[in-house]
Structures are given as structure tokens and as C-alpha cells.
Write a protein that holds these residues in place. Structure first.
Motif, PDB file in Angstrom:
ATOM      1  N   LEU A 189       8.500  -1.471  10.891  1.00  0.00           N
ATOM      2  CA  LEU A 189       9.899  -1.294  10.486  1.00  0.00           C
ATOM      3  C   LEU A 189      10.185   0.149  10.081  1.00  0.00           C
ATOM      4  O   LEU A 189      11.254   0.690  10.379  1.00  0.00           O
ATOM      5  CB  LEU A 189      10.226  -2.242   9.332  1.00  0.00           C
ATOM      6  N   VAL A 190       9.247   0.809   9.430  1.00  0.00           N
ATOM      7  CA  VAL A 190       9.440   2.207   9.045  1.00  0.00           C
ATOM      8  C   VAL A 190       9.486   3.092  10.281  1.00  0.00           C
ATOM      9  O   VAL A 190      10.306   4.008  10.373  1.00  0.00           O
ATOM     10  CB  VAL A 190       8.326   2.657   8.069  1.00  0.00           C
ATOM     11  N   GLN A 191       8.620   2.839  11.254  1.00  0.00           N
ATOM     12  CA  GLN A 191       8.597   3.647  12.477  1.00  0.00           C
ATOM     13  C   GLN A 191       9.882   3.479  13.283  1.00  0.00           C
ATOM     14  O   GLN A 191      10.322   4.411  13.958  1.00  0.00           O
ATOM     15  CB  GLN A 191       7.395   3.270  13.336  1.00  0.00           C
ATOM     16  N   ASN A 192      10.501   2.309  13.205  1.00  0.00           N
ATOM     17  CA  ASN A 192      11.750   2.067  13.937  1.00  0.00           C
ATOM     18  C   ASN A 192      12.977   2.489  13.141  1.00  0.00           C
ATOM     19  O   ASN A 192      14.093   2.193  13.546  1.00  0.00           O
ATOM     20  CB  ASN A 192      11.859   0.589  14.308  1.00  0.00           C
ATOM     21  N   ASP A 193      12.771   3.163  11.996  1.00  0.00           N
ATOM     22  CA  ASP A 193      13.856   3.634  11.124  1.00  0.00           C
ATOM     23  C   ASP A 193      14.755   2.502  10.645  1.00  0.00           C
ATOM     24  O   ASP A 193      15.966   2.669  10.471  1.00  0.00           O
ATOM     25  CB  ASP A 193      14.697   4.716  11.816  1.00  0.00           C
ATOM     26  N   VAL A 194      14.177   1.324  10.455  1.00  0.00           N
ATOM     27  CA  VAL A 194      14.930   0.205   9.901  1.00  0.00           C
ATOM     28  C   VAL A 194      14.967   0.319   8.382  1.00  0.00           C
ATOM     29  O   VAL A 194      15.960  -0.015   7.748  1.00  0.00           O
ATOM     30  CB  VAL A 194      14.298  -1.141  10.333  1.00  0.00           C
ATOM     31  N   ILE A 195      13.882   0.829   7.804  1.00  0.00           N
ATOM     32  CA  ILE A 195      13.789   1.004   6.361  1.00  0.00           C
ATOM     33  C   ILE A 195      14.059   2.465   6.047  1.00  0.00           C
ATOM     34  O   ILE A 195      13.482   3.367   6.648  1.00  0.00           O
ATOM     35  CB  ILE A 195      12.392   0.602   5.853  1.00  0.00           C
ATOM     36  N   GLU A 196      14.932   2.693   5.088  1.00  0.00           N
ATOM     37  CA  GLU A 196      15.239   4.055   4.672  1.00  0.00           C
ATOM     38  C   GLU A 196      14.574   4.307   3.330  1.00  0.00           C
ATOM     39  O   GLU A 196      14.757   3.568   2.380  1.00  0.00           O
ATOM     40  CB  GLU A 196      16.761   4.238   4.532  1.00  0.00           C
ATOM     41  N   TYR A 197      13.764   5.339   3.273  1.00  0.00           N
ATOM     42  CA  TYR A 197      13.121   5.696   2.018  1.00  0.00           C
ATOM     43  C   TYR A 197      13.574   7.089   1.632  1.00  0.00           C
ATOM     44  O   TYR A 197      13.858   7.929   2.473  1.00  0.00           O
ATOM     45  CB  TYR A 197      11.600   5.587   2.097  1.00  0.00           C
ATOM     46  N   THR A 198      13.681   7.341   0.338  1.00  0.00           N
ATOM     47  CA  THR A 198      14.264   8.587  -0.136  1.00  0.00           C
ATOM     48  C   THR A 198      13.250   9.625  -0.555  1.00  0.00           C
ATOM     49  O   THR A 198      13.581  10.796  -0.659  1.00  0.00           O
ATOM     50  CB  THR A 198      15.189   8.313  -1.319  1.00  0.00           C
ATOM     51  N   LYS A 199      12.020   9.245  -0.815  1.00  0.00           N
ATOM     52  CA  LYS A 199      11.007  10.229  -1.168  1.00  0.00           C
ATOM     53  C   LYS A 199       9.657   9.795  -0.626  1.00  0.00           C
ATOM     54  O   LYS A 199       9.438   8.623  -0.322  1.00  0.00           O
ATOM     55  CB  LYS A 199      10.938  10.427  -2.678  1.00  0.00           C
ATOM     56  N   ALA A 200       8.765  10.754  -0.512  1.00  0.00           N
ATOM     57  CA  ALA A 200       7.466  10.488   0.073  1.00  0.00           C
ATOM     58  C   ALA A 200       6.629   9.623  -0.861  1.00  0.00           C
ATOM     59  O   ALA A 200       6.759   9.692  -2.093  1.00  0.00           O
ATOM     60  CB  ALA A 200       6.735  11.795   0.356  1.00  0.00           C
ATOM     61  N   ILE A 201       5.764   8.831  -0.286  1.00  0.00           N
ATOM     62  CA  ILE A 201       4.858   7.996  -1.063  1.00  0.00           C
ATOM     63  C   ILE A 201       3.664   8.844  -1.482  1.00  0.00           C
ATOM     64  O   ILE A 201       3.021   9.460  -0.618  1.00  0.00           O
ATOM     65  CB  ILE A 201       4.390   6.783  -0.219  1.00  0.00           C
ATOM     66  N   PRO A 202       3.353   8.928  -2.781  1.00  0.00           N
ATOM     67  CA  PRO A 202       2.215   9.772  -3.211  1.00  0.00           C
ATOM     68  C   PRO A 202       0.893   9.155  -2.779  1.00  0.00           C
ATOM     69  O   PRO A 202       0.743   7.944  -2.707  1.00  0.00           O
ATOM     70  CB  PRO A 202       2.348   9.790  -4.725  1.00  0.00           C
ATOM     71  N   TYR A 203      -0.059  10.013  -2.501  1.00  0.00           N
ATOM     72  CA  TYR A 203      -1.392   9.553  -2.092  1.00  0.00           C
ATOM     73  C   TYR A 203      -2.242   9.268  -3.277  1.00  0.00           C
ATOM     74  O   TYR A 203      -2.271   9.857  -4.257  1.00  0.00           O
ATOM     75  CB  TYR A 203      -2.072  10.604  -1.224  1.00  0.00           C
TER      76      TYR A 203
END
Length: 106
Positions: free
Chosen positions: A92-106
Motif C-alpha cells: 500500500l505504501v509503494q502504491n501511494d495509497v497511504i500518506e505519511y508525513t515524516k520518515a520512520i526512524p531506524y
């Protein structure tokens, strides 16, 4: 004085200290009377049988919600397909279905 003598001295001092602590504890327990410790136990004096509680059906289930005199418009029943697994989430993230506003920390 070398390291061997130093370590043997430290071990001897610790052994004497440990032995004195054990003897002190044994002497203290002989002198102290053994009393029941009632301060750490929680007891309840009343015995009440359990009661079955049956909730009454709500009378306001089918009525529209009213807040401060204004009716609230319902968006309809909410439906969900349940959770998704990690593989579907990445898809879903690769298909731009989910919008996220900041990067996920490692």
C-alpha cells in the motif's frame, strides 16, 4: 606487595566481613520475638454474594445524536476489513495509497 597478596588480602577481609554479617543476623533473629505480621495483609470482613447485573437496552440507539441543539449527521455504518499484514502494508505504501508525513526512524 604483588597482585596475588593483594587479592588474597581483599578476599580475607571480605570473608571476615561476610562471616560477621551472618553471625549478626543469626543473633538478631534469636532475640527478636516472632510476631504475626498483620500489617501487610489486606482482609475484608463483609461477605456479600455476587450479583448478576443485566444491562438495560438503550432507548436512544435509533435516535439521531443531538449536540447543543444541533443534529449530528451520521456518515453511515463504519466497515472494516480487519488488519493487514506487513507485506500488504508495504504494498500500500509503494502504491501511494497511504500518506505519511515524516520518515520512520531506524
Amino acid at each position: 606487595m604483588n597482585w596475588t597478596q593483594f587479592l588474597l588480602g581483599v578476599i580475607a577481609i571480605y570473608g571476615i566481613y561476610y562471616a560477621l554479617n551472618v553471625l549478626y543476623d543469626l543473633l538478631i533473629h534469636r532475640r527478636a520475638p516472632r510476631a504475626a505480621d498483620g500489617g501487610n495483609e489486606l482482609t475484608f470482613d463483609e461477605d456479600s454474594p455476587p450479583e448478576r447485573v443485566i444491562p438495560e437496552p438503550s432507548k436512544r440507539e435509533n435516535e439521531p445524536m443531538v449536540t447543543e441543539g444541533k443534529p449530528v449527521i451520521s456518515s453511515g455504518p463504519l466497515q472494516s476489513t480487519g488488519g493487514i499484514n506487513l507485506k500488504q502494508l508495504v504494498s500500500l505504501v509503494q502504491n501511494d495509497v497511504i500518506e505519511y508525513t515524516k520518515a520512520i526512524p531506524y
